[in-house]
Enzyme design. Structure first.
Site: not given
Length: 153
Positions: A64-66, A70
């Protein structure tokens, strides 16, 4: 990113992972000064990220936060997906969570708070590829909120 250990004491929770000495994909792309990557390097990076996503999804998780911040780089120049702070089990993702992810890399269905699955990570991966090919951050001329509106229009 390899999990090594965890500890829990009153008021403290600690996660220990492998040490990735070469920083993030964001830092690496920043050093290129808006130039695109050579094709062979781009393919190698993309395959590493895709393999990481394949593993995460095979475990029933959605990151959910690529985004390039990250994705960390090890000493052999292999990419490792990091920061699972808002990851969730696909079957139990909370659609009403406050602004999960980063708008600039967030899929439209997440922005609109509609039902979603692992495809939101694939969308983010596409934007990472865009940045590696073009040498520019997606929607760079917009604020994150403007980018969100543009994606959902």
């Amino acid at each position: 990113m390899q999990f090594v250990a965890a500890c829990r004491k009153p008021q403290v929770f600690c996660i220990i992972t492998e040490y990735l000495s070469d920083g993030s994909l964001r830092a690496y792309l920043h050093k290129l000064e808006h130039n695109s990557l050579p094709l062979q390097k781009l393919i190698a990076i993309a395959l590493d990220i895709a393999r990481g996503m394949e593993y995460i999804h095979s475990q029933g998780l959605i990151h959910r936060d690529l985004k390039p911040e990250n994705i960390l780089i090890n000493q052999d120049f292999h990419m490792k997906i990091a920061d699972f702070g808002i990851a969730c089990e696909e079957a139990y993702c909370d659609l009403l969570a406050d602004d999960p992810g980063t708008y600039r890399w967030m899929a439209p269905e997440m922005i609109k708070r509609k039902s979603y699955g692992r495809k939101v990570d694939v969308y983010s991966f596409g934007l990472i590829l865009w940045e590696m090919v073009s040498g520019t951050i997606p929607y760079d001329d917009m604020t994150p909120i403007q980018a969100a509106f543009a994606v959902c229009a």
